[in-house]
Design a protein around this motif. Structure first.
Motif, PDB file in Angstrom:
ATOM      1  N   GLY A  96      47.773  65.907  45.537  1.00 19.75           N
ATOM      2  CA  GLY A  96      46.624  65.911  46.408  1.00 19.75           C
ATOM      3  C   GLY A  96      45.790  67.148  46.779  1.00 19.75           C
ATOM      4  O   GLY A  96      45.186  67.382  47.441  1.00 19.75           O
ATOM      5  N   ILE A  97      45.911  68.094  45.478  1.00 21.31           N
ATOM      6  CA  ILE A  97      45.093  69.425  45.807  1.00 21.31           C
ATOM      7  C   ILE A  97      44.316  69.448  44.492  1.00 21.31           C
ATOM      8  O   ILE A  97      44.905  69.236  43.074  1.00 21.31           O
ATOM      9  N   THR A  98      43.106  69.714  44.595  1.00 24.07           N
ATOM     10  CA  THR A  98      42.266  69.761  43.479  1.00 24.07           C
ATOM     11  C   THR A  98      42.139  71.063  42.686  1.00 24.07           C
ATOM     12  O   THR A  98      42.773  72.059  43.438  1.00 24.07           O
ATOM     13  N   GLN A 114      42.884  77.571  43.928  1.00 23.40           N
ATOM     14  CA  GLN A 114      42.341  76.277  42.979  1.00 23.40           C
ATOM     15  C   GLN A 114      42.042  76.856  41.547  1.00 23.40           C
ATOM     16  O   GLN A 114      41.697  76.006  40.646  1.00 23.40           O
ATOM     17  N   SER A 117      45.547  66.894  38.768  1.00 21.26           N
ATOM     18  CA  SER A 117      46.609  67.680  39.603  1.00 21.26           C
ATOM     19  C   SER A 117      46.398  66.601  41.025  1.00 21.26           C
ATOM     20  O   SER A 117      47.325  66.648  41.721  1.00 21.26           O
ATOM     21  N   TYR A 118      44.977  66.604  41.316  1.00 17.53           N
ATOM     22  CA  TYR A 118      45.033  66.031  42.844  1.00 17.53           C
ATOM     23  C   TYR A 118      45.611  64.559  42.732  1.00 17.53           C
ATOM     24  O   TYR A 118      45.934  64.143  43.926  1.00 17.53           O
TER      25      TYR A 118
END
Length: 96
Positions: free
Chosen positions: A94-96, A19, A89-90
């Motif tokens: 769905g990914i921080t 991340q 991007s989340y």
């Protein structure tokens, strides 16, 4: 040097390493961030399309399709746009 060391440790962390996305507007080598080029690579959707002039050096410019660094060149506005996109991007991945 302390900041580069901190970024390196965060990237190597198994829990949050993927991340952490360093966004470099310019002068990565001046601040010692070139050590990360070889380790995690610079993101390029097409990969390395040319042989860099420093390819024979230890800390060569390394573009890969799965690179983690965003090297924006001399464009602070482009870096801010990348920062905003990465920060949001989340919403699409769905990914921080």
């Amino acid at each position: 040097m302390g900041f580069v060391r901190l970024i390196s440790l965060l990237i190597r962390n198994k829990d949050i390493g993927r991340q952490v996305v360093p966004i470099i507007p310019d002068e990565a080598r001046t601040f010692g961030l070139d050590a990360l080029f070889r380790e995690v690579g610079i993101y390029s959707p097409k990969g390395q399309l040319y042989e860099p002039v420093d390819s024979k050096s230890l800390l060569y410019y390394n573009e890969t399709k799965d690179g983690q660094i965003l090297e924006e060149g001399i464009t602070e506005a482009g870096s801010m746009a990348s920062f905003i996109a990465a920060g949001n991007s989340y919403a699409t991945s769905g990914i921080t």
